[in-house]
Design a protein around this motif. Structure first.
Motif, mmCIF file in Angstrom:
data_model
loop_
_atom_site.group_PDB
_atom_site.id
_atom_site.type_symbol
_atom_site.label_atom_id
_atom_site.label_comp_id
_atom_site.label_asym_id
_atom_site.label_seq_id
_atom_site.Cartn_x
_atom_site.Cartn_y
_atom_site.Cartn_z
ATOM 1 N N LYS A 5 7.131 44.176 49.363
ATOM 2 C CA LYS A 5 7.216 43.281 50.350
ATOM 3 C C LYS A 5 6.735 42.011 50.265
ATOM 4 C CE LYS A 5 7.559 46.791 53.995
ATOM 5 N NZ LYS A 5 7.748 47.088 55.446
ATOM 6 N N GLU A 22 9.643 39.446 51.063
ATOM 7 C CA GLU A 22 9.979 39.527 52.634
ATOM 8 C C GLU A 22 8.777 38.392 53.183
ATOM 9 O OE1 GLU A 22 10.400 43.349 54.539
ATOM 10 O OE2 GLU A 22 9.261 42.741 56.069
ATOM 11 N N THR A 77 14.455 41.311 53.992
ATOM 12 C CA THR A 77 13.988 42.589 54.410
ATOM 13 C C THR A 77 13.766 43.729 53.543
ATOM 14 O OG1 THR A 77 16.006 43.207 55.345
ATOM 15 C CG2 THR A 77 14.862 42.336 56.996
ATOM 16 N N ALA A 88 14.262 45.978 48.546
ATOM 17 C CA ALA A 88 14.471 44.405 49.244
ATOM 18 C C ALA A 88 15.863 44.373 49.412
ATOM 19 C CB ALA A 88 13.932 43.454 48.453
#
Lengths: 193, 272
Positions: B221, B224, B233, B239
């Protein structure tokens, strides 16, 4: 066994047009890369062969025989078949657009299909009557459909295989067609009457 | 030699031909189907490769659909804006230019990075190797590298590089044939103007992914959190970039610890 059934089995298996008599090899090799198109072509052949058998029988009986012109059979039948295919194509386009969509591109190809002419000539040679001619034409078409669909299955498999370079494309297609033909020779044992 | 026989033969066959000719002539009138004259004109503006990227059977089928108004003038993804403009002229409507798309392979587990479980020596087809436990590579999401997409591409834009399919952006037309050819669904179309993509489709958890491939999304993440546009996201441990929001800044590629967010048409950054 009724004669008609014998004629049908004979035309489909024992005397298969493509694999035993070697007629109609051009579309057999040309449109057999995919099963879908092979089925389309086969159905178009059944359709034309049945109709042309009926028509050529009539032409032979009522025109050629009346004037003792049997020696003009080949020429007359080519004329009949070419006109018939043209006519069917136009009629289908107008009356049955769905069927035209399905058979459309294969119909013009059939004009030059020697299997159609072959079935017309064989009808006369074998001395069939009208019903027998139509049955023979139809089952010869079914035989063509069977052969081309089987062969297209083989070719779809071949397409995914690692073929040595010199054999890629038509060489391997011809070899597998020969093997398929050899297999059909086995039906010779079925010969009836 | 009997001249009479020749005359009879010639006359009767001639008459037969004449009768057929007349029948055909009438039939062509009776069965005339009005064809839209715009169809051949439109077909001329299309590339003519019959690739089926538009979803129709071929270029002529698309031309017919456009003429009937069933398909938009820009329905051809290959011809792009130039062909759409010419077709719009024929149809007499304003052209809506669609963003040209290019294929993108969401896997970069090359032979060096991905762990292999066995050696495959069967027929060269992705579908075939899938039957054998999902392919040679330990990652079941990975490109099996047998080139079903390469053979499906009508423009020769795909090639195999170190066991993974690669797209030649100059040749790719965005027709989408490879999307259906890939049995694992690893290929997608992304807009030409965007250059960053996620080069992994692994949905396993980070630890699992690391065991099977060095170039696998571990779902950390970082991308993100760092994306200024909020376009990325991470769901199911991998991802995804939303190209509607993406500004092509490239920050995600910089931050990615496993370097699987990459720039298209470029080699991955050398490992330090």
């Amino acid at each position: 066994m009724p004669t008609i059934l014998i004629i049908a089995i004979n035309a489909i298996l024992i005397e298969n047009f493509v694999l035993v008599k070697f007629l109609g090899i051009c579309p057999f090799l040309g449109v057999s890369k995919k099963t879908d198109t092979a089925i389309g072509m086969g159905c178009a052949v059944i359709f034309t062969m049945t109709l042309s058998s009926a028509l050529t029988w009539a032409v032979n009986r009522f025109i050629l025989e009346q004037f003792h012109l049997q020696y003009m059979q080949t020429v007359a039948f080519i004329l009949v078949i070419a006109a018939l295919v043209q006519f069917i194509e136009m009629a289908l386009q107008k009356l049955m657009p769905a069927l035209y969509q399905a058979l459309g591109i294969y119909l013009p190809l059939i004009t030059t299909n020697c299997a159609v002419l072959g079935s017309a000539l064989l009808n006369i040679q074998n001395g069939y009557n009208f019903i027998e001619s139509v049955v023979f034409g139809f089952s010869a078409g079914v035989g063509f459909l069977l052969a081309i669909v089987l062969f297209s299955g083989v070719r779809e498999r071949i397409a995914a295989c690692d073929i040595p370079k010199p054999f890629q494309g038509f060489p391997i297609a011809l070899i597998s067609a020969a093997l398929l033909s050899l297999a059909f020779m086995g039906f010779q044992g079925l010969k009836l009457g | 030699m009997d001249i009479g026989a020749i005359v009879i033969a010639a006359v009767s066959l001639g008459l037969l031909g004449l009768v057929f000719g007349v029948i055909l002539a009438f039939a062509s009138r009776a069965f005339a189907v009005e064809q839209d004259e715009r169809i051949p004109q439109i077909a001329e503006c299309l590339p003519g490769a019959n690739c089926g990227g538009c979803g129709y059977a071929g270029c002529t089928a698309l031309a017919a659909a456009i003429a009937e108004g069933k398909a938009p003038v820009n329905a051809c993804p290959v011809g792009g804006a130039p062909s759409a403009e010419r077709i719009a002229e024929i149809m007499g409507v304003a052209a809506l230019t669609a963003e040209p798309m290019r294929a993108c392979v969401h896997c970069c587990g090359t032979d060096g990075d991905a762990v292999k479980r066995y050696r495959y020596e069967g027929i060269s087809d992705c579908e075939a190797v899938l039957r054998l436990g999902g392919g040679e590579k330990a990652c079941t999401y990975a490109c099996v590298g047998l080139g079903s997409c390469v053979r499906a591409c009508p423009f020769g834009a795909l090639s195999l590089k170190d066991g993974v399919a690669a797209v030649d952006l100059a040749k790719c037309t965005g027709c989408g044939q490879c999307l259906t050819a890939c049995p694992k669904g690893l290929i997608s179309l992304i807009p030409l103007s965007h250059s960053y993509y996620v080069g992994c489709s692994n949905r396993d958890r980070g630890g699992e992914t690391k065991k099977v491939c060095k170039a696998g999304c571990i779902g950390c993440k970082l991308c993100e959190r760092n994306c200024p546009a909020g376009a990325i996201t991470v769901t199911d441990n991998f991802a995804k970039i939303d190209y509607e929001k993406c500004t092509d800044c490239g920050l995600c590629a910089e931050k990615c610890p496993v370097k699987i967010i990459r720039r298209r048409g470029e080699e991955p950054p050398a490992e330090s």
